[in-house]
Design a protein around this motif. Structure first.
Motif, PDB file in Angstrom:
ATOM      1  N   TRP A   5      15.707  26.346  68.615  1.00  0.00           N
ATOM      2  CA  TRP A   5      14.559  27.170  69.007  1.00  0.00           C
ATOM      3  C   TRP A   5      14.861  28.659  68.891  1.00  0.00           C
ATOM      4  CZ3 TRP A   5       9.819  25.266  69.669  1.00  0.00           C
ATOM      5  CH2 TRP A   5       9.694  23.898  69.983  1.00  0.00           C
ATOM      6  N   ILE A   6      13.964  29.365  68.227  1.00  0.00           N
ATOM      7  CA  ILE A   6      14.030  30.824  68.184  1.00  0.00           C
ATOM      8  C   ILE A   6      13.066  31.332  69.237  1.00  0.00           C
ATOM      9  CG2 ILE A   6      13.619  32.882  66.785  1.00  0.00           C
ATOM     10  CD1 ILE A   6      14.053  30.968  64.337  1.00  0.00           C
ATOM     11  N   THR A   7      13.598  32.092  70.177  1.00  0.00           N
ATOM     12  CA  THR A   7      12.769  32.516  71.309  1.00  0.00           C
ATOM     13  C   THR A   7      12.580  34.033  71.370  1.00  0.00           C
ATOM     14  OG1 THR A   7      14.755  32.594  72.664  1.00  0.00           O
ATOM     15  CG2 THR A   7      13.472  30.558  72.732  1.00  0.00           C
ATOM     16  N   HIS A   8      13.522  34.769  70.747  1.00  0.00           N
ATOM     17  CA  HIS A   8      13.460  36.226  70.838  1.00  0.00           C
ATOM     18  C   HIS A   8      13.624  36.861  69.464  1.00  0.00           C
ATOM     19  CE1 HIS A   8      14.356  35.076  74.964  1.00  0.00           C
ATOM     20  NE2 HIS A   8      13.998  36.296  75.350  1.00  0.00           N
ATOM     21  N   ALA A   9      13.132  38.097  69.353  1.00  0.00           N
ATOM     22  CA  ALA A   9      13.366  38.877  68.140  1.00  0.00           C
ATOM     23  C   ALA A   9      13.587  40.314  68.574  1.00  0.00           C
ATOM     24  CB  ALA A   9      12.185  38.777  67.198  1.00  0.00           C
ATOM     25  N   GLY A  10      14.644  40.922  68.053  1.00  0.00           N
ATOM     26  CA  GLY A  10      15.004  42.246  68.550  1.00  0.00           C
ATOM     27  C   GLY A  10      15.196  42.139  70.045  1.00  0.00           C
ATOM     28  N   LYS A  11      14.507  42.993  70.803  1.00  0.00           N
ATOM     29  CA  LYS A  11      14.629  42.887  72.260  1.00  0.00           C
ATOM     30  C   LYS A  11      13.411  42.214  72.904  1.00  0.00           C
ATOM     31  CE  LYS A  11      18.157  46.278  72.421  1.00  0.00           C
ATOM     32  NZ  LYS A  11      18.447  47.644  72.005  1.00  0.00           N
ATOM     33  N   ASN A  12      12.538  41.691  72.053  1.00  0.00           N
ATOM     34  CA  ASN A  12      11.305  41.090  72.576  1.00  0.00           C
ATOM     35  C   ASN A  12      11.370  39.572  72.664  1.00  0.00           C
ATOM     36  OD1 ASN A  12      10.189  43.704  72.397  1.00  0.00           O
ATOM     37  ND2 ASN A  12       9.697  43.336  70.235  1.00  0.00           N
TER      38      ASN A  12
ATOM     39  N   VAL B 240      16.657  41.431  64.547  1.00  0.00           N
ATOM     40  CA  VAL B 240      17.108  40.063  64.293  1.00  0.00           C
ATOM     41  C   VAL B 240      16.401  39.057  65.189  1.00  0.00           C
ATOM     42  CG1 VAL B 240      19.377  40.614  63.358  1.00  0.00           C
ATOM     43  CG2 VAL B 240      19.096  40.328  65.838  1.00  0.00           C
ATOM     44  N   PHE B 241      16.246  37.854  64.654  1.00  0.00           N
ATOM     45  CA  PHE B 241      15.695  36.727  65.412  1.00  0.00           C
ATOM     46  C   PHE B 241      16.840  36.015  66.122  1.00  0.00           C
ATOM     47  CE2 PHE B 241      12.531  37.434  62.126  1.00  0.00           C
ATOM     48  CZ  PHE B 241      11.342  37.250  62.801  1.00  0.00           C
ATOM     49  N   TRP B 242      16.604  35.645  67.370  1.00  0.00           N
ATOM     50  CA  TRP B 242      17.639  35.004  68.183  1.00  0.00           C
ATOM     51  C   TRP B 242      17.334  33.530  68.437  1.00  0.00           C
ATOM     52  CZ3 TRP B 242      22.228  37.136  69.167  1.00  0.00           C
ATOM     53  CH2 TRP B 242      22.332  38.537  69.105  1.00  0.00           C
TER      54      TRP B 242
ATOM     55  N   HIS C  51      18.147  28.212  72.127  1.00  0.00           N
ATOM     56  CA  HIS C  51      18.145  26.838  72.625  1.00  0.00           C
ATOM     57  C   HIS C  51      18.220  25.840  71.475  1.00  0.00           C
ATOM     58  CE1 HIS C  51      16.538  29.049  76.041  1.00  0.00           C
ATOM     59  NE2 HIS C  51      16.774  27.994  76.813  1.00  0.00           N
TER      60      HIS C  51
ATOM     61  N   GLU D 215       5.091  33.217  70.563  1.00  0.00           N
ATOM     62  CA  GLU D 215       5.154  31.774  70.322  1.00  0.00           C
ATOM     63  C   GLU D 215       6.553  31.434  69.824  1.00  0.00           C
ATOM     64  OE1 GLU D 215       2.387  30.211  67.429  1.00  0.00           O
ATOM     65  OE2 GLU D 215       2.945  28.142  67.898  1.00  0.00           O
TER      66      GLU D 215
ATOM     67  N   GLU E 208      20.323  45.423  65.379  1.00  0.00           N
ATOM     68  CA  GLU E 208      20.043  44.651  66.596  1.00  0.00           C
ATOM     69  C   GLU E 208      18.560  44.590  66.957  1.00  0.00           C
ATOM     70  OE1 GLU E 208      22.228  46.265  69.901  1.00  0.00           O
ATOM     71  OE2 GLU E 208      21.457  48.284  69.567  1.00  0.00           O
ATOM     72  N   ASN E 209      17.805  45.588  66.527  1.00  0.00           N
ATOM     73  CA  ASN E 209      16.370  45.555  66.846  1.00  0.00           C
ATOM     74  C   ASN E 209      15.562  44.697  65.889  1.00  0.00           C
ATOM     75  OD1 ASN E 209      16.396  47.101  69.163  1.00  0.00           O
ATOM     76  ND2 ASN E 209      16.532  48.991  67.948  1.00  0.00           N
TER      77      ASN E 209
ATOM     78  N   LEU F  88       9.543  29.520  67.877  1.00  0.00           N
ATOM     79  CA  LEU F  88       9.633  28.980  66.522  1.00  0.00           C
ATOM     80  C   LEU F  88      10.768  27.963  66.466  1.00  0.00           C
ATOM     81  CD1 LEU F  88       9.626  32.461  64.687  1.00  0.00           C
ATOM     82  CD2 LEU F  88       7.636  30.989  65.078  1.00  0.00           C
TER      83      LEU F  88
ATOM     84  N   LEU G 288       9.368  36.313  71.969  1.00  0.00           N
ATOM     85  CA  LEU G 288       8.278  35.995  71.049  1.00  0.00           C
ATOM     86  C   LEU G 288       7.087  35.409  71.796  1.00  0.00           C
ATOM     87  CD1 LEU G 288      10.247  34.295  68.114  1.00  0.00           C
ATOM     88  CD2 LEU G 288       9.239  36.585  68.110  1.00  0.00           C
TER      89      LEU G 288
END
Lengths: 480, 480
Positions: free
Chosen positions: B95-102, A93-95, A98, B106, A90-91, B108, B104
């Motif tokens: 749109w990829i906006t997050h990775a892990g718990k962060n 992966v790209f999410w 949108h 910018e 879980e730490n 993607l 991003l």
């Protein structure tokens, strides 16, 4: 693209810098893309990747593994099902949250590995014992949000691999599958690519999230650091329980399948090929995967030009017909000397030089990339000689690599410290407890990579750390 | 996986239902994945995709196009640079906006196409006229947030394609490149896959976002609807201006390159193969891409079993040695009749049946998939016969497809309406104004697909819509 050919760094003196320089100048990758950890495979790199993949596919298909392609995205609900697995990933992966201007109803992850994409479908597909063993693989890139320092082909946020997922009747069959996986790995990596490695069983505390057993294929780079280049996992029934993958056995009873997940790391295998076989002039490709196996360089004066080109074309045609990957370098803006350097840098196994004197004498000059040794042969022996030289290059690369493959032994802590300076794998008597492994990591920065598979090694003496009775011979060392 | 073999729908009566049934039962795709518009390529589909891709790669590499692989993700800053391009795609990217718990720094996008990923690098790589033409391609999946109804292989949110991007010295060279692209397309799609299509220049209002000219490869499916299966665009200097892709010419001056972007739609090409060649028993693969070209079915009694299997193995070995893709179906749980149906469904071009009587008479039975015609041949003629039959299947598939390829003409609006009922392309005299195209769309639901490339068609008479002087013969029709 780049036209600066000379490798300025000595591989022996500064491997790390040499490696980056070769990757750049031989145009394997470009690391200047605008997203950290994401890189571009350039033609030489891509062709090598495709050739490695093809070797694996041949070996997999021969054993009944079939190709498929699952989506790059995994819905959150699939991804969350196996609790140990999600904790492990879980730490990193790209999410995707949108699309267009809309917020998605359900978030998606970019696959870090495809267990949770594939297994809901396995539950629909597998019905009966006649479906088993069920073996599917896919090739492509996966995505992990690495926080450690990235290094081209070795650690990145997008890397190329094959992942192969099987379902089996029993836990024991799954265990046997991991051995078939190691056969496939040997055929490709040891036999075809001339890369030596160890097949190790990982200790309990270092298993893949969701696996009962994890096995790793590990080589040693010239800097003495260990590199994992593939893994295979016996997942037991951990995933089949949560994804409800059941089959009706001969006795009419419904049973959970046992599963395996096998991942040859194609990017890292290419990294090993570059790092282990290369020299101060650049790459040396094993002929099995060389994008170009033979390059022909015409050497001529104004008078002899036509004659030389005619002979070059004739030789090119003959060798192509025999199925070799041949290239005629007919660029007029470069000298033969420049071309020699360029193709040496790019690791082409054989260079053929054809000049007017050769034509007169009905002979051809051949230079092999590994020893940079030139021989003159009669033209009519060409095809036979090429085959022999290519075989010999593979053989010699393998010999050289095996000779410098570092496995040492240490009986006590002091010996371990001394041998660490040389690097590679070090065999130690070990109690196999995580607490002792942690101490090794803290004090010496080394990892317990595991125990050798398929060979019972005799253990005498005491654990090198806690002095209690040793249970196994463990392979330890500094690693990537 | 599934074991229900019979296709229940008539292709003629209900093409759309037949198509879905074949895709499912022949195990090309599974559409039950948990994210809308994302599907799974099953082994038969994946092998066919790989074979189509290999044909394109051979054709591309022969003309100096080289493979590469760019990241799947594009940083927002790259993606936003070309204003027309982003307008065309901003509503359909993930749109990829997050990775892990962060979160991003910018955002993607998952690549919908790779112009904006590749061209910042082209600006770094291209320096001089000696680098031109510069030709790179990559194969893989791209992602578009489609809001229209999805249809397997035809419209999805993830699809497989090749994209080829070149940089050229002049706008005219770029224009010529689009013709080379059409040669490549012909070699693969018309010659090897026996799929007829038109090569059309799109009207001004229907160009690719950022292109000066857009050309499309379009076929007609059996329901009469037009399907775009590839495009190539002359991008002119629209992207090189914003990405600053310049070269130093012979005269020492810095100039902007002209560019092209070429995209054979591999998923849709496979869709056409399935749709156009298939029949009421299922798929018919052109031998060039059939995952299995020849299947051998043993037919035996208890007494003859050993002898029959021996002969099957012998034939298998002989044909494999010749390079054919052959499979021996030795599954004991199924009858020969069941196997016949299964391999017919899966489109295997040739079936060989070997029974005890055949062995006695030194003959072999061959059934070709297109006509389902059985012939008996002497065993010693086998290899020659197989080659001839495979050639003949490709030829006959092509003939059949060309014969039913629908191109009609209409001189006025009423004729157009009548001919529309039959479907396919309809040639009309047309003024080439967007307002008239809009009327056709509103009133009849048809699109102006463009004008034919490479042939000046004589235009007489008036625009079928506005009655002003016609400028071109336009090809119109209902489309996917």
């Amino acid at each position: 693209m780049s036209k600066e050919l000379g490798i300025k760094t000595s591989k022996k003196k500064n491997f790390s810098k040499w490696y980056l320089e070769v990757i750049e100048k031989a145009e394997i990758l470009d690391t200047r893309y605008g997203v950290k950890g994401f890189q571009i495979f350039l033609p030489t790199g891509m062709l090598a990747i495709d050739n490695i993949v093809r070797l694996f596919e041949d070996s997999l298909q021969e054993r009944g593994h079939m190709p498929c392609l699952f989506p790059t995205v995994i819905p959150q609900s699939y991804f969350k099902k196996e609790s140990v697995h999600i904790k492990g990933f879980e730490n990193e992966v790209f999410w995707i949250t949108h699309a267009g201007k809309n917020k998605l109803d359900e978030k998606l992850v970019l696959r870090p590995t495809s267990e949770t994409a594939m297994y809901p479908m396995y539950a629909l597909w597998i019905r009966s014992y006649t479906n088993l063993p069920f073996k599917l693989y896919q090739k492509g890139t996966v995505y992990r949000y690495e926080t450690k320092m990235t290094k081209p082909l070795i650690r990145g946020r997008e890397f190329y691999w094959i992942e192969d997922h099987t379902a089996q009747k029993s836990w024991e069959d799954a265990e046997k599958q991991t051995l078939e996986d190691s056969e496939i790995f040997k055929e490709v990596v040891e036999d075809a690519l001339s890369i030596p490695y160890l097949f190790l069983k990982r200790p309990e505390w270092d298993k893949f999230p969701g696996a009962d057993n994890t096995y790793a294929f590990e080589t040693v780079l010239p800097d003495g650091l260990i590199l994992q280049i593939g893994t295979t996992h016996n997942l037991g029934r951990n995933f089949s329980k949560v994804f409800k993958i059941k089959y009706t056995d001969k006795d009419g009873k419904k049973k959970l399948v046992s599963q395996t997940s096998y991942g040859p790391g194609i990017s890292r295998i290419l990294a090993s090929v570059i790092a282990i076989h290369g020299d101060d002039r650049g790459l040396i490709f094993p002929p099995t995967i060389a994008p170009i196996q033979i390059v022909i360089i015409p050497i001529f004066t104004n008078e002899s030009k036509t004659k030389v080109y005619e002979k070059c074309a004739e030789v090119l045609g003959k060798l192509e017909e025999k199925g070799f990957r041949v290239h005629l370098d007919d660029r007029e803006q470069y000298t033969p000397g420049f071309k020699f350097h360029e193709w040496e840098l790019r690791g082409v196994p054989i260079r053929i030089e054809i000049g007017p004197k050769d034509i007169e004498k009905k002979q051809i000059s051949i230079v092999r990339r590994d020893f940079l040794e030139r021989i003159q042969i009669e033209e009519e022996r060409l095809e036979q000689q090429i085959t022999e030289t290519l075989d010999s290059i593979n053989y010699q690369l393998s010999k050289r690599a095996r000779e410098s493959f570092l496995i040492q032994s240490a009986k006590d802590y002091d010996e371990l410290k001394t041998k660490l300076k040389i690097g590679g794998f070090i065999k130690i008597p070990f109690c196999m407890r995580e607490s002792c492994a942690k101490k090794l990591k803290e004090k010496l920065g080394i990892d317990v990579r595991g125990t050798i598979v398929g060979k019972r090694e005799e253990v005498n003496g005491k654990c090198i750390v806690c002095k209690n009775k040793a249970k196994e011979i463990a392979y330890v060392g500094r690693s990537y």
